[in-house]
Design a protein around this motif. Structure first.
Motif, PDB file in Angstrom:
ATOM      1  N   ALA A 575     -11.855   2.062  -2.919  1.00  0.00           N
ATOM      2  CA  ALA A 575     -10.521   2.494  -2.040  1.00  0.00           C
ATOM      3  C   ALA A 575      -9.920   3.296  -2.936  1.00  0.00           C
ATOM      4  CB  ALA A 575      -9.684   0.930  -2.144  1.00  0.00           C
ATOM      5  N   ARG A 576     -10.138   3.430  -4.062  1.00  0.00           N
ATOM      6  CA  ARG A 576      -9.236   4.575  -5.183  1.00  0.00           C
ATOM      7  C   ARG A 576     -10.004   6.064  -4.515  1.00  0.00           C
ATOM      8  NH1 ARG A 576      -8.536   3.561 -11.318  1.00  0.00           N
ATOM      9  NH2 ARG A 576      -7.139   1.831 -10.719  1.00  0.00           N
ATOM     10  N   MET A 582      -8.079  11.935   0.278  1.00  0.00           N
ATOM     11  CA  MET A 582      -8.860  11.750   1.481  1.00  0.00           C
ATOM     12  C   MET A 582      -9.270  12.841   2.100  1.00  0.00           C
ATOM     13  SD  MET A 582      -6.582   9.398   3.857  1.00  0.00           S
ATOM     14  CE  MET A 582      -4.756   9.662   3.754  1.00  0.00           C
ATOM     15  N   LEU A 583      -8.983  14.040   1.212  1.00  0.00           N
ATOM     16  CA  LEU A 583      -9.842  15.354   1.697  1.00  0.00           C
ATOM     17  C   LEU A 583     -11.479  15.320   1.380  1.00  0.00           C
ATOM     18  CD1 LEU A 583      -7.310  18.163   1.525  1.00  0.00           C
ATOM     19  CD2 LEU A 583      -8.310  16.803   3.603  1.00  0.00           C
ATOM     20  N   GLU A 584     -11.514  14.785  -0.022  1.00  0.00           N
ATOM     21  CA  GLU A 584     -12.843  14.783  -0.734  1.00  0.00           C
ATOM     22  C   GLU A 584     -13.012  13.645  -1.566  1.00  0.00           C
ATOM     23  OE1 GLU A 584     -16.126  15.737  -0.300  1.00  0.00           O
ATOM     24  OE2 GLU A 584     -15.152  17.350   0.734  1.00  0.00           O
ATOM     25  N   ALA A 622      -5.753   1.319   5.475  1.00  0.00           N
ATOM     26  CA  ALA A 622      -4.571   1.972   6.089  1.00  0.00           C
ATOM     27  C   ALA A 622      -3.472   1.284   5.334  1.00  0.00           C
ATOM     28  CB  ALA A 622      -4.506   1.593   7.646  1.00  0.00           C
ATOM     29  N   GLN A 623      -3.356  -0.152   4.851  1.00  0.00           N
ATOM     30  CA  GLN A 623      -2.175  -0.632   4.285  1.00  0.00           C
ATOM     31  C   GLN A 623      -1.979   0.245   2.723  1.00  0.00           C
ATOM     32  OE1 GLN A 623      -2.476  -4.928   3.570  1.00  0.00           O
ATOM     33  NE2 GLN A 623      -4.079  -4.938   5.418  1.00  0.00           N
ATOM     34  N   LEU A 624      -3.178   0.320   2.169  1.00  0.00           N
ATOM     35  CA  LEU A 624      -3.084   1.055   0.962  1.00  0.00           C
ATOM     36  C   LEU A 624      -2.307   2.361   1.138  1.00  0.00           C
ATOM     37  CD1 LEU A 624      -6.421   0.196  -0.768  1.00  0.00           C
ATOM     38  CD2 LEU A 624      -3.962  -1.067  -0.919  1.00  0.00           C
TER      39      LEU A 624
END
Ligand code: ARG
Ligand code: ZN
Length: 865
Positions: A575-576, A582-584, A622-624
């Motif tokens: 998740a981290r 989110m890009l890479e 999505a929650q995170l």
């Protein structure tokens, strides 16, 4: 109208007996009712009965032939009120209803060539005028009349009293249920059903067990029967609770809003949770059948023998019964294994349950529908059969067990039945039994029933090398959510939280009971800084915040002896990487080393390894994300995909070798171990399929079971492979409705279909989609809206417009199903633009539509705020 928990008043009459005569015809069924009433108090009071969508034909008192004068009663579209009833008497009422036109699947409805009922929560009133509330318990005798050729099987609750042929090809069957029950547990079945039956002996008494299905489905009924027998044994062994009737019946129908229903002695099931055969059902389906058969059977005590005072107490039966079915499934998985393997098998079940809770229930708790497990208000009770009432409710029950121990919990259960057998009670009564049986103070624990929202426990640590002490500081908080935001000056006092904690690197493993907003605990003689393993086995349904370093997560992933937290550490690593950048999303070499050794660790069961390497779901991530920034679903989806591709690429050798070593050596059998091997192998298949595309087609053709076949099909079409497999699958299983549902889902949830709009149009127009039942709607419409985020969140808003059209179309026929779909957009405020505005527009379209059901109106109204 809003119903308030605080408005509860007892019904002013007792209804000792209820006699019913059904003249069953699909176009027009006549129901004759004899209702015995006795006023509870001295003061005269009107007798108000519920009734909807029924037509009054006749009403008289004490079996007089002359009907009551119309001035003595009033009929509205939801009630029948008798203004001045005598203190006691017998009401005789004849009504008619039309099963053929009942598309809501509540009350009496037709399903195929059969007639069936669904009364929970408020369906009984669609057949007869009655005090349709769970605290009115009555003893029922039921006579069923129908054409014998059309309806050879006639069933109702309890014991079979008499069967008789009538002139003109009719027949009549009489049933008597010796246990007083509320109307929501009433059921009738009339149809052409085949029956699988067995007898068992319990405490020296013979019991008849029957599973009724469509004749062609008979070969798929044995597993449900075996699950029923296992459930009966388990409830006796674990809780001392016997089967209390001469016979126990399960009936399957294709047309059902939910999973199943615990009607006394006559459980009615969605076929999805009865039928199981290796060629048509997956391992997950088998597991579902076992769990739901158990769930409904366990309701016989937790729900039926002791029922709910009012619908606000729904979690009294649902949370407790989910807890019981979870324990049953866990014991079934562990059966026959070595102690270590059994522990690991239980952990697998626990992880499945918690993953679902943290995805769907946490989401509910963060949105406009957030409510305590015992809600204080509702507009439509069917909207409160929720993840919170069921799943969080089960966690609250599990916390009693954690606090009181397995034996203490059993003492509480024993006292609960001793005090309340035959009664309609509240969640407070359950808590009192748990407390009194153990001389425990559970006053503060009661707040779990009052507060909505997922509590956060923020944990910080201090290591003092000189003093050799290690201190954990805990700060709990649970800010107002959902409807609580409207309450002025709401104070949410601290909860009683059982937190299992270990310090890795020491032998400390303990249960901490948090009771204050801020608390600290200091451990002595700690020579090196340990890694804390917090909330082990998910001992409390809270969200833990502790700033783990990457090294600490790696330590937990490699060495935590708590299988749940070990899994959670791996999930946090994933998740981290996905959420932080989110890009890479990138994993370090060290992290890949950790992954590699976990994936190939033969001491970990395949089922567990499959869970370790299943990336956190889109909704969980999505929650995170939305805790930190407005959610861009496209960006998140792409980031999750990149993480998945990184796992494929960096672990390719391992995936390929797992795929071959896990090749099945024996024919298919459903059990936890074999299912785990298939799960890991099919995960491997997904990771190797782009490098070795023929593996999918080969597996598809060779599969001797649905688990492997559907995994291959799904992988193949997600890889963009040709239509041949899809066509083959359809032709092979054309006659198996539940399998065709899978065919729809595989396509509707395909994230990589560049022409998804065309695909959806084609599927909606498919002959197998004319007059879709709830399962078919779930397989296509829900699968697209809830399980295909990449396409549902199209930037042009087409996914949301599709949602709005479908909610309205479904609502016209079946409000309960429509309102489930309506919930899809309730997180709209957490989204970035343009998504947020497009979602609001779609919600507004639905809200403005004429003739919206109360069900959908409540959901959409709350979402728009
Ligand atoms: N009591 C059933 C179960 O949990 C669910 C029935 C729900 N029905 C409804 N109309 N909401 O097993
Ligand atoms: Zn239930």
């Amino acid at each position: 109208t809003t119903h308030l928990r605080s408005d509860y008043t007892p019904f002013p009459y007792d209804i000792p007996t209820t006699d019913l005569l059904f003249d069953l015809k699909p176009e027009l069924t006549t129901v004759t009712l004899w209702l015995e009433f006795e006023r509870k108090n001295d003061e005269p009071v009107p007798l108000v009965l519920n009734g909807e969508h029924i037509t009054l034909q006749f009403i008289s008192l004490n079996n007089e032939e002359t009907p009551l004068d119309p001035s003595e009663y009033t009929v509205t579209d939801s009630t029948l009120t008798l203004h001045n009833p005598p203190e006691s008497g017998m009401l005789h009422i004849i009504t008619t209803c039309t099963p053929n036109t009942n598309t809501s699947l509540s009350g009496l409805f037709t399903t195929g060539v059969h007639l069936m009922t669904q009364c929970e929560a408020e369906g009984f009133r669609r057949m007869a005028y009655f005090p349709d509330r769970p605290d009115v318990l009555s003893t029922y005798t039921v006579e069923l009349i129908a054409d014998k050729a059309a309806f050879p099987v006639l069933l109702s609750n309890g014991n079979l009293i008499e069967t008789r042929d009538l002139p003109n090809g009719g027949h009549m069957v009489t049933w008597h249920d010796p246990f007083p029950k509320p109307s929501y547990l009433f059921a009738v079945v009339a149809g052409q059903l085949a029956c699988l039956e067995e007898t068992i002996t319990q405490d020296g008494a013979e019991k008849l067990l029957q599973v009724y299905v469509e004749p062609h489905d008979l070969p798929k009924a044995q597993f449900a029967m075996d699950s029923l027998k296992a459930s009966i044994r388990w409830d006796k062994a674990r809780f001392g609770l016997p089967l209390d009737l001469e016979r126990f019946m399960i009936v399957a129908t294709s047309d059902f809003n939910m999973g199943a229903m615990e009607n006394k002695g006559l459980n009615i099931f969605n076929t999805k949770f009865v039928l199981a055969h290796p060629e048509t059902a997956t391992d997950v389906d088998f597991e579902g059948v076992e769990a739901v058969v158990g769930h409904e059977y366990f309701h016989n005590w937790t729900g039926n023998r002791v029922t709910c005072q009012d619908w606000f107490q729904l979690s009294l039966k649902e949370g407790l019964t989910v807890y019981r079915d979870q324990e049953f499934s866990s014991d079934q998985l562990a059966e026959g294994l070595s102690p270590d393997a059994a522990t690991s098998a239980r952990a697998v079940k626990r992880i499945d349950d918690v993953a679902m809770l943290r995805t769907a229930q946490f989401m509910e708790d963060a949105g406009p529908m957030a409510h305590p497990i015992r809600p204080n208000a509702y507009e439509e009770i069917n909207n409160f059969y929720t993840m919170t009432v069921y799943e969080k409710g089960a966690e609250v029950v599990r916390m009693y067990e954690t606090l009181l121990g397995r034996d203490g919990f059993r003492r509480g259960m024993d006292l609960y039945f001793k005090r309340h057998d035959g009664q309609a009670v509240t969640c407070d009564d359950f808590r009192a039994a748990m407390a009194d049986a153990n001389q425990a103070d559970l006053t503060q624990f009661g707040r779990w029933y009052e507060q909505a929202g997922t509590p956060t426990v923020r944990v910080t640590s201090e290591f003092d090398a000189n003093a050799q002490t290690y201190t954990l500081h805990f700060a709990q908080s649970n800010p107002p959510v959902g409807i609580e935001l409207k309450e002025a000056n709401l104070i949410k006092a601290p909860l009683h939280i059982p937190l299992r904690v270990a310090l890795l690197g020491t032998d400390i493993d303990t249960l901490i009971e948090l009771k204050q907003a801020n608390e600290s605990i200091t451990f002595e003689n700690i020579t090196a800084e340990p890694t804390p393993s917090l909330n082990r086995n998910f001992s409390a349904p809270v969200s833990i915040e502790y700033d783990y370093s990457d090294d600490q997560l790696a330590t937990l992933a490699a060495t935590d002896t708590d299988a749940f937290n070990r899994w959670d550490a791996v999930q946090q690593i994933f998740a981290r990487a996905i959420v932080a950048d989110m890009l890479e999303p990138v994993f370090s070499h060290e992290q890949f080393d950790t992954f590699r050794s976990l994936l190939t660790d033969e001491s970990l069961s395949p089922a567990y390894r499959a869970q370790l390497f299943t990336l956190p779901s889109f909704s969980y991530l999505a929650q995170l994300v939305s805790k930190c920034e407005p959610l861009d679903p496209q960006k998140l989806f792409a980031a999750r995909e990149r993480a998945s591709r990184a796992l494929s690429k960096q672990l390719q050798i391992e995936w390929q070798s797992l795929y071959s070593t896990l090749e099945p050596k024996t024919a298919y059998a459903y059990n936890g171990v074999a299912a785990g091997e298939r799960a890991l192998r099919n995960l491997a298949l997904r990771h190797i399929s782009s490098a070795k595309p023929d593996t999918t087609t080969t597996q598809y053709a060779a599969a001797d079971n649905m688990t492997d076949r559907i995994a291959a099909l799904t992988t193949a079409i997600h890889e963009g492979q040709d239509e041949a497999l899809l066509n083959d699958f359809y032709n092979r299983f054309e006659k198996e409705a539940l399998v065709i549902d899978k065919w729809f889902t595989a396509q509707a949830a395909n994230p990589h279909d560049a022409n998804i709009t065309a695909t959806l149009q084609k599927l909606l127009a498919h002959p197998a989609f004319t007059n879709p039942n709830p399962n078919r709607l779930r397989s296509l419409v829900f699968a697209f809206c809830n399980a295909n985020p990449a396409h549902f969140h199209a930037t042009d808003g087409s996914g949301y417009r599709f949602w709005a059209e479908q909610v309205l179309a479904i609502d016209a026929k079946n409000p309960q199903v429509a309102s489930r779909l309506a919930r899809t957009l309730e997180q709209w405020r957490t989204y970035a633009e343009p998504y947020q505005s497009l979602m609001r527009e779609a919600l507004q379209t639905v809200f403005n539509a004429p003739n919206l059901s109360q069900d959908v109106r409540e959901i959409v109204g709350k979402a728009l705020g």
